[in-house]
Design a protein around this motif. Structure first.
Motif, short mmCIF file in Angstrom:
data_model
loop_
_atom_site.label_atom_id
_atom_site.label_comp_id
_atom_site.label_asym_id
_atom_site.label_seq_id
_atom_site.Cartn_x
_atom_site.Cartn_y
_atom_site.Cartn_z
N TYR A 183 19.27 -15.07 -9.66
CA TYR A 183 18.09 -14.79 -10.49
C TYR A 183 17.00 -15.81 -10.19
N ILE A 184 15.78 -15.34 -10.18
CA ILE A 184 14.64 -16.24 -9.95
C ILE A 184 13.57 -15.93 -10.99
N CYS A 185 13.13 -16.99 -11.64
CA CYS A 185 12.13 -16.85 -12.69
C CYS A 185 10.88 -17.63 -12.31
N VAL A 186 9.74 -17.06 -12.55
CA VAL A 186 8.47 -17.74 -12.29
C VAL A 186 7.72 -17.83 -13.62
N PRO A 194 8.26 -9.98 -18.65
CA PRO A 194 7.51 -9.41 -17.53
C PRO A 194 8.14 -8.08 -17.12
N SER A 195 7.55 -7.42 -16.17
CA SER A 195 8.18 -6.23 -15.60
C SER A 195 9.32 -6.72 -14.70
N TRP A 196 10.53 -6.45 -15.10
CA TRP A 196 11.69 -7.00 -14.38
C TRP A 196 11.74 -6.47 -12.96
N THR A 230 -1.50 -26.92 -23.87
CA THR A 230 -0.89 -26.53 -25.15
C THR A 230 0.64 -26.54 -25.12
N GLY A 231 1.21 -26.56 -23.92
CA GLY A 231 2.66 -26.46 -23.81
C GLY A 231 3.17 -25.04 -23.82
N GLN A 232 2.29 -24.06 -23.81
CA GLN A 232 2.75 -22.67 -23.83
C GLN A 232 3.26 -22.23 -22.46
N ILE A 233 4.36 -21.48 -22.52
CA ILE A 233 4.99 -20.95 -21.31
C ILE A 233 4.86 -19.44 -21.32
N LYS A 234 4.52 -18.89 -20.17
CA LYS A 234 4.53 -17.43 -20.02
C LYS A 234 5.43 -17.11 -18.83
N VAL A 235 6.35 -16.17 -19.04
CA VAL A 235 7.19 -15.75 -17.92
C VAL A 235 6.39 -14.72 -17.12
#
Lengths: 291, 812
Positions: free
Chosen positions: B660-663, B738-740, B670-675
């Motif tokens: 699995y690879i996640c970006v 996200p769109s997997w 702000t410290g916000q994370i978006k996948v």
């Protein structure tokens, strides 16, 4: 299934009838509109009103219209209507920006501006918005109407100036031609209450800030606003240095509390950062003709 | 036909065998015509509600139920004292402990069951709870698992004679001396503490039961939200002393389980007691808060990992110490001899010389549970541990984590591979799967863009002290490579309370060639009614629409321990294939008799036995079914009809794996994370219904994003549960996903009749470390090596400043 405690139910057919029922049954009676704050609290039995007066049939409380230099919004207007209103979009981008990050479409289709404001949740986005814009709130009772400044509407968390037999009927938003606005929110997940949110408007005279309003959600700011920061910025050139100084005052004067959304220092930091971002974008809009 | 050939289509357009088809069960679910527990109404049915403890730890001084009993619609009020008289106040757990059905001496967690009201309707039952007066003497709670064993810590389990502390068990696996030796000579040793926080499976349907005790026949029928109806039948017999042949458990449609619906909860027992006391059926369905606060949580593993390697990145050994928070009663559900489940599969997908783990279980004043949420018996925790440790090593050595994995993954020629903690991996080509994932992600390009972004951020003045520069964001790339052991399990290796984990399966082919397959496993949304029909179709050539899959009723299905740990396809899927093959063999005899030839003269093609060399001559399975029920004379000793049953004892687990690879995108201001992207390449062997597999992977990936970024049950210093609603316990929405991007490699299991491996939990197991690795990678400019889940904006912001939170405690 979560089951509320027993309660009586009336469905009002007019504003006067609704107010009459509030008078008749006393402070144990609550108005219900969209129900997206009150009903969950009742199901958790955190709220146990003896009677609900349903005002969803009061169509004459649902409108968004221009009245001279103000936009009048009926208290039964749904979030989704605020989100899609061309009139609001024309004058204040902040409405659509804030509405887009309030809850989810299901809630927005049902929840109302009046319900959101009267709930008095310290993290309510629309409270920060109307306080940023210095809106006025029209409150009806049997004797007639009174108007209060949005920033004077809140007495504390979940507590407003509305009396037991009163009803919020209208929100009046001033129009400032050429002003820019913006809304910034940090949340843990779409639809969550804000960790911190900041809304603002800026009116420019050339490169100078003629007027500014800053609203803060979820940090226990008095009147959901940052008057010290506004005072610091008003009359100053709209430069990064000035924004930073104002943002820093906003961060300094709010009173955030630690909870599972974050510690106090993070929230204070976010007030500063989001104030800068919101001001920056509002100024950009103002410099390009406003909204 | 091999499993990779496309199956022919039936008249209804479904594959007669493997392939994509819409789920047979969806017609009723999509139309709102499912039959869930709460849809069931019985004549005279009463409703139960549970009074729960507002304290984490308190002595019960008194309980006054008189006002509740006086409520006009209340039929019974049951307390722990009353249950004591019936010897039902305590019930055995699945981990050789006991759990209070209703508290007698004291309450031990916030939300514990204290009293039970049975009333004419659900509202009245709930109203009456507020009329019960309980006097408590609050006691100091044990909230922080890391302090549970300190001298002077309050003793929670005073009910256990002589108990002086909060210790439950010590357990170890692997070779301690060999591991210590590897660590002594290693060039590089890196250690890392990490918490896999307490999370909750949160199925959409909460738990509940309807118990109906027939006073005339002595028969107990219980409709229950259970993933394991047969196991429940045996447990009811053991708990309540009702003879097992008088107990019938029915699982109706189940709205999600994820391990939350394996065990028996006090509410189930109370519904039985309520039915016995009142003589009416009693329905008890918990509300959302009760589900989140009192039913089986997952994880809560405090782990200390150490990894030993050479300077060039060859991994030599792994050493792990775990403090396991089991809550107030040890109620985890797993094979009995493994108190830490399958955690000892922690060496993961890597070729190393030695490994050792020690696990200590402790009591705390929290709800019991621990094995749930698609965890594959704690493979989840194991995979998280090893996949974080590999990243920590890569960080220490300043190596690309993809290269570290390339260098250390097991090689195809090593399979079957006996790992260093006793697991025999059945098959794998790990390197290939990793490369497929890296290619699909465009890994080198991602790294290049990441470097450019960091350079831009630095050029704009970005530093750890001034992270916000002109809105520049930072990219993070995370990899996870997981191996699971699923399909519990071989009788020689495991059991649950003495019950073996072999699965029965029965197949009846009716005279007209339509079939019924009876299963012990229990679908909770996985699509068993479709998948198992496709297995039979694949083996016999009967169209899947002609095969009814029957499950969820102990009176109508053979014995087996149920669905969890991704075991349905590995165990019952094999059983379905084997029972179909028995039918096929019998069909051959019938066909030979009908065609007046020897069985040796016949060969099988899908759906038909035909004569070798004369393919026009043959009998279809439908023709054979009619013949088998007809007057045809069969050879001596061959009985008529076309039915068969089997019990399948798996020779080994199956070992699905994936890369699995996640970006992610980090807003450093702000410290916000978006996948942004998620690439999941799974190898679960051949896919029976690829659409169903992809759906399961999608769900598991969403779970992973949730656990990594937002899900946690924390407790304040008084032991109050801080996640008792979906306003507090956050689940991800489509906006966080996200769109997997899915991919597959296919490496069949050599021992499974169909070559397939379990996949239901793969993505839930494999995705959290990919997300966390990506976030930590995004934080590289801040020198962050680790921060615990959930990586909320606050947690990321604090990690950037070198002081991440203890996420299991209240934020202060």
């Amino acid at each position: 299934m979560q089951t509320p405690a027993p309660f009586e139910y009336d469905r009002a057919t007019s504003i006067d009838q609704a107010i009459g029922l509030l008078e008749q049954y006393g402070p144990d009676t609550r108005l219900v509109a969209g129900g997206h704050s009150l009903l969950p609290m009742m199901k958790l039995r955190l709220a146990q009103p003896g009677r609900l007066v349903d005002i969803n049939d009061l169509d004459d409380l649902s409108y968004i219209r221009q009245e001279e230099a103000q936009i009048a919004i009926g208290s039964l207007t749904r979030h989704s209507e605020l989100l899609s209103s061309p009139l609001l979009a024309q004058h204040w981008s902040i409405f659509a920006e804030a509405e887009r990050v309030i809850a989810d479409p299901v809630v927005r289709n049902r929840g109302t501006i009046g319900g959101s404001l009267c709930q008095g949740d310290p993290a309510e986005d629309l409270s920060a918005l109307v306080c940023a814009l210095r809106a006025q709130l029209v409150i009806r009772s049997r004797g007639g109407s009174r108007t209060v400044e949005a920033r004077d509407f809140y007495l504390g968390p979940y507590e407003t100036v509305i009396g037991p037999a009163e009803m919020l009927t209208e929100v009046r938003i001033p129009i400032h031609e050429g002003a820019g606005s913006a809304y910034e929110k940090v949340e843990r997940r779409a639809g969550d209450w804000a960790v911190v949110a900041v809304g603002c408007f800026v009116k420019l005279d050339a490169d100078r800030v003629l007027d500014v309003g800053i609203g803060l959600a979820a940090v226990n700011a008095r009147g959901f606003a940052a008057p010290e920061a506004e005072d610091r910025l008003r009359g100053q050139p709209a430069t990064e240095e000035q924004l930073a100084a104002a943002a820093s005052l906003a961060a300094q004067h709010c009173r955030p509390q630690a909870d599972q959304r974050g510690p106090e220092d993070y929230k204070r930091y976010l007030v500063g950062e989001l104030t800068r971002r919101a001001l920056r974008r509002a100024i950009d809009r103002a410099s390009r003709g406003g909204a | 036909m091999t499993v990779t050939d496309a199956a022919p289509l039936s008249a209804a357009g479904n594959p007669i065998g493997f392939g994509r088809m819409l789920r047979k069960e969806d017609a009723r679910f999509l139309r709102g015509q499912g039959n869930y527990l709460d849809d069931i109404q019985l004549p005279g049915m009463l409703h139960g509600a549970i009074l729960r403890s507002p304290h984490a730890h308190a002595r019960i001084i008194s309980i006054d139920t008189s006002a509740a009993e006086a409520h006009p619609k209340v039929k019974a009020v049951i307390t722990g004292a009353m249950l004591e008289g019936l010897k039902l106040a305590w019930m055995p757990t699945l981990s050789q402990d006991v759990q209070a059905v209703l508290a007698t001496d004291k309450v031990r967690f916030h939300g514990q069951e204290v009293a039970f009201v049975v009333a004419e309707d659900r509202y009245s039952a709930r109203d009456a709870l507020e009329l019960i007066v309980v006097e408590y003497e609050p006691l100091r709670p044990v909230v922080d698992a890391r302090r549970a064993l300190e001298p002077g810590a309050p003793v929670i389990r005073t009910d256990i004679e002589g108990k002086q502390d909060n210790h439950i068990f010590d357990w170890e696996a692997g070779d301690r001396e060999a591991t210590d030796e590897v660590f002594r000579r290693a060039e590089v040793v890196v250690a890392q503490d990490m918490l896999y926080p307490r999370v909750h499976p949160a199925p959409m349907e909460t738990c509940g039961s309807i118990a109906s005790m027939d006073r005339v026949t002595g028969q107990l029928t219980a409709w229950s939200t259970t993933q394991a109806p047969h196991a429940h039948r045996t447990l009811y017999a053991l708990v309540a002393g009702i003879p097992e042949h008088k107990v019938r458990i029915i699982s109706p449609d189940i709205g999600g389980g994820f391990g939350n619906k394996v065990g028996i909860y006090p509410g189930y027992v109370l519904a039985v007691v309520g039915s016995i006391v009142t003589g009416h059926p009693v329905k008890w369905v918990e509300d959302r808060s009760e589900n989140l606060m009192s039913t089986s949580f997952a994880r809560d593993y405090h782990m200390h990992g150490e990894i030993a390697a050479t300077k060039s990145g060859k991994i030599l050994g792994l050493r792990v110490k775990v403090l396991a928070d089991h809550g107030a009663f040890n109620g985890t559900a797993q094979p009995t001899k493994f108190p830490a489940g399958f955690f000892h599969i922690f060496p993961g997908s890597y070729d190393l010389e030695a490994a050792h783990c020690e696990v200590t279980g402790v009591y705390t004043n929290k709800a019991p549970g621990g094995v749930a949420y698609a965890c594959s018996f704690r493979v989840t925790e194991a995979v998280y541990l090893v996949e974080r440790m590999v990243e920590v090593l890569a960080d220490e050595l300043k190596m690309d984590p993809a290269d570290v994995r390339r260098q250390n993954l097991l090689r195809p020629e090593q399979f079957p591979y006996m790992n260093k903690t006793g697991w025999e991996y059945d098959s794998g080509d790990y390197g290939k799967t990793l490369e497929v994932a890296l290619d699909k992600a465009g890994y080198d390009d991602l790294r290049r863009r990441q470097a450019e972004g960091r350079a831009r951020w630095r050029a704009a003045g970005g530093t750890p002290e001034h992270p916000e520069v002109g809105g520049e964001h930072l990219m993070g790339i995370g990899i996870s490579f997981f191996t699971e052991g699923v399909g519990a399990g071989p009788k020689k290796h495991m059991d649950i309370l003495g019950l073996g984990m072999a699965d029965g399966c029965e197949l009846r082919v009716h005279p007209t060639g339509k079939a019924q397959l009876r299963l012990s496993v229990q679908t909770q949304g996985q699509g068993h009614e479709t998948t198992f029909a496709q297995i039979v179709a694949h083996e016999l050539g009967i169209p899947p629409e002609d095969i009814e899959v029957i499950h969820g009723d102990t009176d109508n299905t053979p014995f087996g321990l149920g669905t969890y740990g991704s075991r349905s396809t590995p165990v019952s899927g094999a059983a379905a294939a084997v029972v179909s093959r028995r039918i096929r063999d019998k069909a051959r005899i019938v066909a030979a008799a009908a065609l007046e030839c020897s069985t040796d003269d016949l060969e099988w093609e899908l759906g038909r036995w035909k004569v070798k060399g004369d393919p026009e001559k043959g009998k279809t399975i439908q023709e054979i079914a009619m013949l088998a029920h007809g007057t045809l004379e069969l050879p001596e000793g061959v009985e008529g009809h076309l039915d068969a049953s089997v019990v399948y004892d798996p020779p080994n687990l199956t070992y699905p794996y994936g890369a699995y690879i996640c970006v992610v995108d980090l807003d450093p201001g702000t410290g916000q994370i978006k996948v942004d992207r998620f690439i999941a390449v799974d190898d679960c062997g051949p896919r029976i219904n690829p659409m169903i597999v992809e759906g399961q992977v999608h769900g598991g990936l969403a779970d992973g994003v949730g656990m990594a970024l937002m899900e946690v049950i924390a407790f304040d210093e008084s032991g109050n549960h801080l996640g008792g609603s979906f306003m507090d316990y956050l689940l991800p929405t489509s906006l966080e996903c996200p769109s997997w991007e899915l991919g597959e490699t296919v490496t069949p299991s050599p021992h499974h009749p169909l070559g397939v491996k379990g996949v239901g939990e793969s993505a839930t197991v494999g995705s959290p470390p990919a997300v966390v690795n990506a976030v930590v990678d995004a934080l590289e400019p801040f020198g962050v090596r680790h921060a615990d889940m959930p990586l909320t904006p606050a947690q990321v912001w604090l990690a950037m400043r070198g002081r991440p939170l203890r996420t299991d405690l209240a934020v202060s």
